[in-house]
Design an enzyme around this catalytic site. Structure first.
Site, PDB file in Angstrom:
ATOM      1  N   ASP A  89      48.289 -50.282 -18.889  1.00  0.00           N
ATOM      2  CA  ASP A  89      49.657 -49.815 -18.604  1.00  0.00           C
ATOM      3  C   ASP A  89      50.533 -49.989 -19.841  1.00  0.00           C
ATOM      4  O   ASP A  89      51.350 -49.118 -20.176  1.00  0.00           O
ATOM      5  CB  ASP A  89      50.252 -50.612 -17.438  1.00  0.00           C
ATOM      6  CG  ASP A  89      49.302 -50.697 -16.265  1.00  0.00           C
ATOM      7  OD1 ASP A  89      49.346 -49.820 -15.408  1.00  0.00           O
ATOM      8  OD2 ASP A  89      48.492 -51.639 -16.236  1.00  0.00           O
ATOM      9  N   THR A  90      50.358 -51.128 -20.521  1.00  0.00           N
ATOM     10  CA  THR A  90      51.112 -51.404 -21.751  1.00  0.00           C
ATOM     11  C   THR A  90      50.753 -50.382 -22.829  1.00  0.00           C
ATOM     12  O   THR A  90      51.628 -49.886 -23.545  1.00  0.00           O
ATOM     13  CB  THR A  90      50.840 -52.852 -22.218  1.00  0.00           C
ATOM     14  OG1 THR A  90      51.446 -53.750 -21.272  1.00  0.00           O
ATOM     15  CG2 THR A  90      51.410 -53.127 -23.595  1.00  0.00           C
ATOM     16  N   ALA A  96      37.462 -56.098 -14.604  1.00  0.00           N
ATOM     17  CA  ALA A  96      38.112 -54.794 -14.791  1.00  0.00           C
ATOM     18  C   ALA A  96      38.277 -54.036 -13.479  1.00  0.00           C
ATOM     19  O   ALA A  96      39.040 -53.077 -13.416  1.00  0.00           O
ATOM     20  CB  ALA A  96      37.295 -53.945 -15.769  1.00  0.00           C
ATOM     21  N   THR A 147      39.711 -42.681 -13.956  1.00  0.00           N
ATOM     22  CA  THR A 147      40.168 -42.998 -15.309  1.00  0.00           C
ATOM     23  C   THR A 147      39.181 -43.970 -15.927  1.00  0.00           C
ATOM     24  O   THR A 147      38.760 -44.914 -15.264  1.00  0.00           O
ATOM     25  CB  THR A 147      41.575 -43.655 -15.316  1.00  0.00           C
ATOM     26  OG1 THR A 147      41.449 -45.035 -15.005  1.00  0.00           O
ATOM     27  CG2 THR A 147      42.502 -43.013 -14.314  1.00  0.00           C
ATOM     28  N   HIS A 181      48.903 -54.826 -11.698  1.00  0.00           N
ATOM     29  CA  HIS A 181      48.383 -53.567 -12.241  1.00  0.00           C
ATOM     30  C   HIS A 181      48.381 -52.592 -11.069  1.00  0.00           C
ATOM     31  O   HIS A 181      47.404 -52.480 -10.336  1.00  0.00           O
ATOM     32  CB  HIS A 181      46.974 -53.761 -12.800  1.00  0.00           C
ATOM     33  CG  HIS A 181      46.313 -52.476 -13.225  1.00  0.00           C
ATOM     34  ND1 HIS A 181      46.916 -51.561 -14.057  1.00  0.00           N
ATOM     35  CD2 HIS A 181      45.094 -51.953 -12.908  1.00  0.00           C
ATOM     36  CE1 HIS A 181      46.088 -50.539 -14.254  1.00  0.00           C
ATOM     37  NE2 HIS A 181      44.990 -50.748 -13.553  1.00  0.00           N
ATOM     38  N   ARG A 199      45.257 -49.009  -5.420  1.00  0.00           N
ATOM     39  CA  ARG A 199      44.305 -50.024  -5.884  1.00  0.00           C
ATOM     40  C   ARG A 199      44.151 -51.133  -4.845  1.00  0.00           C
ATOM     41  O   ARG A 199      43.093 -51.724  -4.705  1.00  0.00           O
ATOM     42  CB  ARG A 199      44.786 -50.607  -7.210  1.00  0.00           C
ATOM     43  CG  ARG A 199      44.804 -49.586  -8.346  1.00  0.00           C
ATOM     44  CD  ARG A 199      45.392 -50.181  -9.605  1.00  0.00           C
ATOM     45  NE  ARG A 199      45.429 -49.225 -10.711  1.00  0.00           N
ATOM     46  CZ  ARG A 199      46.515 -48.557 -11.070  1.00  0.00           C
ATOM     47  NH1 ARG A 199      47.643 -48.718 -10.416  1.00  0.00           N
ATOM     48  NH2 ARG A 199      46.470 -47.720 -12.092  1.00  0.00           N
ATOM     49  N   ARG A 253      49.659 -47.327 -22.295  1.00  0.00           N
ATOM     50  CA  ARG A 253      50.260 -46.056 -21.873  1.00  0.00           C
ATOM     51  C   ARG A 253      51.750 -46.028 -22.214  1.00  0.00           C
ATOM     52  O   ARG A 253      52.278 -45.013 -22.671  1.00  0.00           O
ATOM     53  CB  ARG A 253      50.073 -45.879 -20.352  1.00  0.00           C
ATOM     54  CG  ARG A 253      48.648 -45.560 -19.936  1.00  0.00           C
ATOM     55  CD  ARG A 253      48.459 -45.690 -18.426  1.00  0.00           C
ATOM     56  NE  ARG A 253      47.135 -45.196 -18.033  1.00  0.00           N
ATOM     57  CZ  ARG A 253      46.501 -45.554 -16.911  1.00  0.00           C
ATOM     58  NH1 ARG A 253      47.064 -46.420 -16.078  1.00  0.00           N
ATOM     59  NH2 ARG A 253      45.320 -45.057 -16.619  1.00  0.00           N
TER      60      ARG A 253
END
Length: 316
Positions: free
Chosen positions: A151-152, A121, A232, A178, A91, A154
């Site tokens: 992430d949380t 985003a 994603t 992130h 990223r 997931r």
């Protein structure tokens, strides 16, 4: 005076943006939804397609392809425009490309007279949230990045799956960047009020290695998905709708968003994923968890990585 209706403007109708638009319509979150994109044809097509689903939607929503002047009356402007992460790219590799794109976007939004909340985003989200704050001149609490919200989610999903419990009853956070330096807050992870360590004792075949591997799967989920399908977008779109609802409905919900830190977690002058109370005014407050020494070290490392990028790419 314009009778107040909730207006959300989406800038960038790629995979993430169009998935967000679809989820917004399905949940009937705002009365007005505007789509802006350089690819006018594609966005017009999206608006038409979504409008044809209105008879099946839970609430009336006015959807159209617009331009930056529509941001003037917007409550929230969501930015999902920018270059995508390619296979093998992190990223953070996207910083330079997307900073230049964001400068143009944010300046045009602000020129409209926009006085609402930015939700960012695009990756790398923590850096681009900082960039948006700087370019917009808005108060820090009105610029929010999607942070570690996905992430949380997931993490909660995989913990729920592992212990055979509904993920909505799992309370556990991923904080930090992130990206590759994020960390799980095991010291505050629980299911139904019982710490994960207590659940581990009830699971016959429990191995500590399982939890270590579970976090690696959370951290590397994007790479695994990109490898399989190229990008994603469904998970993050759902997370963005959740965040949008928390703002518009003045929920005071705690979400792990990218928030500006000012003397919290021992950090200053950066946006990073932490639990924060979100309401109609944006970020009401950052929730400061008491981290274990190991978690503090990892969080500090994550913050340093982001700060170094901000220094090199922004403070030139």
């Amino acid at each position: 005076m314009r009778d107040h209706v909730n207006r959300v403007v989406l800038i960038g109708t790629g995979f993430v943006g169009s998935s967000y638009a679809f989820a917004m319509l399905n949940q009937g979150v705002s009365e007005e939804f505007v789509m802006i994109d350089l690819n006018k044809e594609k966005s017009e097509g999206d608006a038409m397609d979504l409008n044809h689903g209105l008879p099946f939607a839970p609430a009336a929503t006015k959807i159209w392809f617009g331009d930056y002047s529509d941001c003037k009356d917007a409550d929230i402007v969501v930015i999902s425009a920018g270059a995508n992460q390619k296979p093998g790219e992190t990223r953070l590799d996207l910083v330079e490309k997307n900073t230049a794109i964001f400068k143009g976007i944010v300046e045009q939004v602000m020129a409209s007279g926009f006085d609402g909340i930015f939700v960012v985003a695009t990756n790398p989200v923590d850096i681009l949230t900082y960039v948006t704050w700087k370019f917009s001149g808005l108060p820090k609490e009105r610029v929010i990045g999607s942070g570690t919200i996905l992430d949380t989610a997931r993490f909660r999903y995989l913990l729920g799956d592992y212990f055979a419990v509904d993920p909505r009853n799992v309370h556990a956070y991923i904080i930090g960047e992130h990206g590759d330096t994020e960390l799980p807050v095991w010291s505050h992870a629980d299911i139904g009020g019982l710490p994960i360590s207590a659940w581990a004792k009830t699971k016959k075949d429990f191995r500590q290695e399982d939890l270590d591997e579970l976090f690696i799967n959370v951290r590397d989920a994007a790479y695994q998905i990109i490898q399989r399908k190229g990008a994603t977008y469904y998970g993050i779109a759902m997370g963005l709708v959740r965040l949008t609802k928390a703002i518009l409905q003045n929920e005071n919900s705690v979400l792990t968003v990218s928030a500006y830190l000012e003397n919290k977690y021992g950090q200053e002058d950066l946006f990073i994923g932490v639990p924060a109370v979100v309401n109609r005014s944006g970020i009401r407050e950052v929730v400061e968890l008491s981290l274990s020494p190991e978690e503090q070290e990892k969080f500090k490392h994550s913050a340093e990585v982001l700060k170094n990028i901000i220094k090199s790419s922004f403070h030139k």
